[in-house]
Design a protein around this motif. Structure first.
Motif, PDB file in Angstrom:
ATOM      1  N   SER A 183      -3.059  -0.817  -3.058  1.00 56.45           N
ATOM      2  CA  SER A 183      -3.773   0.457  -2.967  1.00 56.45           C
ATOM      3  C   SER A 183      -2.813   1.631  -2.901  1.00 56.45           C
ATOM      4  CB  SER A 183      -4.711   0.475  -1.739  1.00 56.45           C
ATOM      5  OG  SER A 183      -4.009   0.814  -0.560  1.00 56.45           O
ATOM      6  N   CYS A 184      -3.370   2.780  -3.224  1.00 54.20           N
ATOM      7  CA  CYS A 184      -2.681   4.056  -3.098  1.00 54.20           C
ATOM      8  C   CYS A 184      -3.539   4.955  -2.224  1.00 54.20           C
ATOM      9  CB  CYS A 184      -2.577   4.752  -4.457  1.00 54.20           C
ATOM     10  SG  CYS A 184      -1.269   4.119  -5.470  1.00 54.20           S
ATOM     11  N   ILE A 185      -2.903   5.599  -1.258  1.00 49.16           N
ATOM     12  CA  ILE A 185      -3.606   6.548  -0.399  1.00 49.16           C
ATOM     13  C   ILE A 185      -2.892   7.893  -0.545  1.00 49.16           C
ATOM     14  CG2 ILE A 185      -4.303   7.084   1.977  1.00 49.16           C
ATOM     15  CD1 ILE A 185      -4.252   4.052   2.548  1.00 49.16           C
ATOM     16  N   HIS A 197       0.867  -1.192   0.000  1.00 44.47           N
ATOM     17  CA  HIS A 197       0.000   0.000   0.000  1.00 44.47           C
ATOM     18  C   HIS A 197       0.893   1.227   0.000  1.00 44.47           C
ATOM     19  CE1 HIS A 197      -3.460  -2.592   0.945  1.00 44.47           C
ATOM     20  NE2 HIS A 197      -2.515  -3.338   1.498  1.00 44.47           N
ATOM     21  N   LEU A 198       0.728   2.088  -0.987  1.00 49.74           N
ATOM     22  CA  LEU A 198       1.553   3.297  -1.083  1.00 49.74           C
ATOM     23  C   LEU A 198       0.781   4.458  -0.470  1.00 49.74           C
ATOM     24  CD1 LEU A 198       2.840   3.002  -4.797  1.00 49.74           C
ATOM     25  CD2 LEU A 198       3.827   2.023  -2.705  1.00 49.74           C
ATOM     26  N   VAL A 199       1.419   5.175   0.446  1.00 50.83           N
ATOM     27  CA  VAL A 199       0.787   6.342   1.065  1.00 50.83           C
ATOM     28  C   VAL A 199       1.692   7.537   0.790  1.00 50.83           C
ATOM     29  CG1 VAL A 199      -0.050   7.378   3.214  1.00 50.83           C
ATOM     30  CG2 VAL A 199      -0.181   4.900   2.911  1.00 50.83           C
ATOM     31  N   LEU A 203      -7.572   5.693  -2.250  1.00 53.55           N
ATOM     32  CA  LEU A 203      -8.230   6.485  -1.209  1.00 53.55           C
ATOM     33  C   LEU A 203      -7.611   7.880  -1.283  1.00 53.55           C
ATOM     34  CD1 LEU A 203     -10.122   6.659   1.306  1.00 53.55           C
ATOM     35  CD2 LEU A 203      -8.153   5.977   2.706  1.00 53.55           C
ATOM     36  N   ILE A 204      -8.418   8.840  -1.643  1.00 54.49           N
ATOM     37  CA  ILE A 204      -7.903  10.195  -1.869  1.00 54.49           C
ATOM     38  C   ILE A 204      -8.435  11.097  -0.755  1.00 54.49           C
ATOM     39  CG2 ILE A 204      -7.773  12.116  -3.513  1.00 54.49           C
ATOM     40  CD1 ILE A 204      -6.296   9.583  -4.439  1.00 54.49           C
ATOM     41  N   VAL A 205      -7.498  11.493   0.123  1.00 58.10           N
ATOM     42  CA  VAL A 205      -7.851  12.218   1.353  1.00 58.10           C
ATOM     43  C   VAL A 205      -7.496  13.697   1.192  1.00 58.10           C
ATOM     44  CG1 VAL A 205      -7.297  12.423   3.814  1.00 58.10           C
ATOM     45  CG2 VAL A 205      -7.306  10.150   2.727  1.00 58.10           C
ATOM     46  N   HIS A 206      -8.409  14.566   1.554  1.00 63.06           N
ATOM     47  CA  HIS A 206      -8.061  16.000   1.572  1.00 63.06           C
ATOM     48  C   HIS A 206      -8.900  16.711   2.624  1.00 63.06           C
ATOM     49  CE1 HIS A 206      -5.567  18.614  -1.211  1.00 63.06           C
ATOM     50  NE2 HIS A 206      -5.881  19.418  -0.214  1.00 63.06           N
TER      51      HIS A 206
END
Ligand SMILES: N[C@@H](CC(=O)c1ccccc1NC=O)C(=O)O
Length: 272
Positions: A149-151, A117-119, A204-207
């Motif tokens: 996944s990518c976050i 999982h890449l964050v 998962l795109i967090v802002h």
């Protein structure tokens, strides 16, 4: 007692002293022998030129305490003082070398390289997205791997748009790039389709709406791009986080920071 094992300054390449990472490994107490944990690769922000993996000690410990191996990666930074300039896309290439190293050295640790999982935070979100959308341009491991996944957190995805929205930034980040063609179409990440390597990759795109340094449309437009142009079917947007551009990640590992409870559990649920 926190029994996380921390391995500091593991070199993943030998061209430069910045090519190091810290690896946080969960306690093996009560864990069945042979268990392999998910691997989180964390990429810090700082406009490709600042900051360090050591800012994420509590974050690394936190996710390790939840059964995730965390690799917090440093990469060569574009510093004005450097005699030989480090320019884009060196940062991406270093991150790719780190991921390739992690895949090839999995037998020394307790993670599963088919459960990566890449964050990435800020420019780190740009870096992970470049690699995830075009893995075969960057990654060269000799063993099999799967990025699940990518976050992206408070991410930059459209550099041209960022500079239109914040014209002052150009003078700050100019020397990161060889020329504006590095980030104008078609090199722009938002012009990339996906490669068909991994159609089931989750995003998962967090802002946080409170981010004053990178505006939330960077993320909402990228979500649209991922679903509509790239046709990813598992794209989640998360905006229920409070805090400044950097506080959201610098305090992510502090459980007493209740305003980040929702984000912590969203990330854990997403990875597990
Ligand atoms: N280099 C500065 C500023 C910075 O990183 C930054 C500033 C505005 C928008 C995004 C930023 N960083 C993204 O990676 C810092 O480290 O705080």
């Amino acid at each position: 007692m926190d029994k996380t094992a921390i391995y500091y300054d593991i070199a993943y390449a030998t061209q430069h002293s910045s090519q190091k990472m810290d690896i946080y490994e969960p306690s093996l107490d009560g864990v069945e022998p042979g268990t392999l944990f998910p691997l989180m690769v964390y990429v810090h922000g700082g406009f490709w030129m600042d900051r360090d993996k050591s800012d994420y000690l509590t974050m690394g410990r936190y996710f390790a305490s939840k059964g995730i191996v965390v690799a917090v990666v440093n990469y060569r930074l574009s510093k004005k003082a450097h005699k030989v300039p480090v320019r884009y896309p060196t940062h991406n290439q270093d991150l790719a070398q780190a991921i390739s190293w992690l895949v090839d050295n999995q037998s020394d640790y307790r993670y599963d390289s088919n459960n990566i999982h890449l964050v990435g935070h800020s420019c780190g979100a740009h870096m992970i997205s470049m690699i995830a959308l075009k893995p075969t341009d960057y990654l060269t491991p000799s063993s099999p791997y799967t990025i699940r996944s990518c976050i992206g957190i408070q991410g930059i995805y459209d550099i041209s748009q960022l500079i239109r929205d914040y014209p002052d930034y150009i003078s700050e980040i100019e020397f990161v790039f060889n020329s504006s063609s590095d980030w104008e179409a078609p090199q722009q990440i938002v012009s990339h389709g996906r490669s068909d390597y991994n159609a089931s990759l989750k995003w998962l795109i967090v802002h946080a709406p409170t981010d004053q340094l990178v505006n939330p449309p960077q993320s909402s437009n990228f979500v649209t791009h991922l679903s509509q142009q790239c046709k990813y079917t598992n794209v989640e947007s998360f905006t229920d986080a409070q805090g400044s551009h950097f506080a959201v990640v610098m305090k992510l590992g502090e459980e007493e920071e209740k305003s980040l409870d929702n984000l912590r559990s969203a990330i854990l649920t997403f990875i597990k």
